[in-house]
Write a protein that holds these residues in place. Sequence first.
Motif, PDB file in Angstrom:
ATOM      1  N   CYS A 182       0.859  -1.186   0.000  1.00 50.28           N
ATOM      2  CA  CYS A 182       0.000   0.000   0.000  1.00 50.28           C
ATOM      3  C   CYS A 182       0.894   1.234   0.000  1.00 50.28           C
ATOM      4  CB  CYS A 182      -0.933   0.005   1.204  1.00 50.28           C
ATOM      5  SG  CYS A 182      -0.104   0.098   2.806  1.00 50.28           S
TER       6      CYS A 182
ATOM      7  N   SER B   5      -9.251  -0.239   3.306  1.00 51.37           N
ATOM      8  CA  SER B   5     -10.148  -1.247   2.750  1.00 51.37           C
ATOM      9  C   SER B   5      -9.933  -2.531   3.545  1.00 51.37           C
ATOM     10  CB  SER B   5      -9.840  -1.484   1.272  1.00 51.37           C
ATOM     11  OG  SER B   5      -8.579  -2.121   1.128  1.00 51.37           O
TER      12      SER B   5
ATOM     13  N   PRO C 198      -9.348  -5.602   2.380  1.00 55.03           N
ATOM     14  CA  PRO C 198      -8.162  -6.323   1.905  1.00 55.03           C
ATOM     15  C   PRO C 198      -6.860  -5.721   2.436  1.00 55.03           C
ATOM     16  CG  PRO C 198      -9.721  -6.074   0.117  1.00 55.03           C
ATOM     17  CD  PRO C 198     -10.229  -5.219   1.257  1.00 55.03           C
TER      18      PRO C 198
ATOM     19  N   ASP D  94     -14.520   0.053   4.448  1.00 54.41           N
ATOM     20  CA  ASP D  94     -14.135   0.156   3.055  1.00 54.41           C
ATOM     21  C   ASP D  94     -14.258   1.589   2.553  1.00 54.41           C
ATOM     22  OD1 ASP D  94     -15.836  -2.928   2.517  1.00 54.41           O
ATOM     23  OD2 ASP D  94     -13.703  -2.627   2.753  1.00 54.41           O
TER      24      ASP D  94
ATOM     25  N   ARG E 114     -16.723   3.222  -2.613  1.00 53.53           N
ATOM     26  CA  ARG E 114     -16.521   2.762  -3.984  1.00 53.53           C
ATOM     27  C   ARG E 114     -17.524   3.439  -4.901  1.00 53.53           C
ATOM     28  NH1 ARG E 114     -13.850  -2.354  -4.024  1.00 53.53           N
ATOM     29  NH2 ARG E 114     -14.365  -2.458  -6.237  1.00 53.53           N
TER      30      ARG E 114
ATOM     31  N   GLY F  58     -21.305   3.602   0.072  1.00 53.69           N
ATOM     32  CA  GLY F  58     -20.393   2.602   0.580  1.00 53.69           C
ATOM     33  C   GLY F  58     -20.972   1.684   1.641  1.00 53.69           C
TER      34      GLY F  58
ATOM     35  N   GLU G 261     -20.458  -1.473  -2.593  1.00 54.96           N
ATOM     36  CA  GLU G 261     -19.900  -2.823  -2.692  1.00 54.96           C
ATOM     37  C   GLU G 261     -18.677  -2.935  -1.802  1.00 54.96           C
ATOM     38  OE1 GLU G 261     -17.181  -3.377  -6.433  1.00 54.96           O
ATOM     39  OE2 GLU G 261     -18.980  -2.301  -7.071  1.00 54.96           O
ATOM     40  N   SER G 262     -18.361  -4.145  -1.390  1.00 55.06           N
ATOM     41  CA  SER G 262     -17.201  -4.354  -0.536  1.00 55.06           C
ATOM     42  C   SER G 262     -15.942  -4.376  -1.380  1.00 55.06           C
ATOM     43  CB  SER G 262     -17.333  -5.679   0.226  1.00 55.06           C
ATOM     44  OG  SER G 262     -17.289  -6.784  -0.658  1.00 55.06           O
ATOM     45  N   ALA G 263     -14.829  -3.957  -0.785  1.00 49.28           N
ATOM     46  CA  ALA G 263     -13.554  -4.086  -1.466  1.00 49.28           C
ATOM     47  C   ALA G 263     -13.181  -5.559  -1.424  1.00 49.28           C
ATOM     48  CB  ALA G 263     -12.499  -3.240  -0.762  1.00 49.28           C
ATOM     49  N   GLY G 264     -12.614  -6.051  -2.437  1.00 50.16           N
ATOM     50  CA  GLY G 264     -12.295  -7.477  -2.437  1.00 50.16           C
ATOM     51  C   GLY G 264     -11.855  -7.936  -3.806  1.00 50.16           C
TER      52      GLY G 264
ATOM     53  N   TRP H 258     -16.781 -11.503  -1.813  1.00 49.68           N
ATOM     54  CA  TRP H 258     -17.138 -10.089  -1.728  1.00 49.68           C
ATOM     55  C   TRP H 258     -18.610  -9.956  -2.101  1.00 49.68           C
ATOM     56  CZ3 TRP H 258     -14.941 -12.469  -5.767  1.00 49.68           C
ATOM     57  CH2 TRP H 258     -15.278 -12.125  -7.067  1.00 49.68           C
TER      58      TRP H 258
ATOM     59  N   ARG I 115     -22.092  -6.960  -3.199  1.00 47.42           N
ATOM     60  CA  ARG I 115     -22.512  -5.626  -3.605  1.00 47.42           C
ATOM     61  C   ARG I 115     -24.028  -5.506  -3.525  1.00 47.42           C
ATOM     62  NH1 ARG I 115     -21.736  -5.470 -10.204  1.00 47.42           N
ATOM     63  NH2 ARG I 115     -22.924  -7.380 -10.665  1.00 47.42           N
TER      64      ARG I 115
END
Length: 204
Positions: free
Chosen positions: A47, A63, A65, A104, A107, A111, A138-141, A184, A186
Amino acid sequence: MNKVDIRNKGSDERSTTSSLLRLGTRLKLSRQTRGLTLKALAAAANCSESLLSKVENGKVSPSLPMLHRLVEVLGTNIGWMFEESDGEEGIVFRAGTRPLIALDPLRRGEGISLERVIPYSPGHLLQCNIHHIEASGESAGPIQHAGEEVGYVLEGAIELMVGEKTFRLSAGDSFVFDSELPHWYRNVGDERASIFWVNTPATF
């Protein structure tokens, strides 16, 4: 009604800010305890150094992840990062007092936020949250880790992706799967969706 909504919104924002500051403080403590520089941890967790700095200062949320990568590098667990004090004798957690945090980054739409049902604290074998997903959120993934996931859709319509499979779920549907499968989700509806979600804490 409007006054109640505004007051609840302000309470949620204060809870989120408090949770982010707690996460940042413990992340920095864990990093320093292991003798890692900001740059070294950022490189190991894949990151940016500037983003990690903002997370440590409680200014932004990582996030999911990214959080999993950080705790893996640090040799700790997500539960410790968010460890909270228990409610009444560690048994009852009143409506309106449960911590709420957006894990997260946004997005699309508004969110995702997680409402703690079981606080992150020592002695709990499970993690339990209500996932609130705004329209188009949606989820980060995908993410994956050891353990098991169980969920029940309280309201709304979502798509749940597990491994190579995609499932459309609505209020009243439930699911269970191995956490080691990439997963994940959404919101595919026009209104907020909520999922009562229980899982085995991810530890490394």
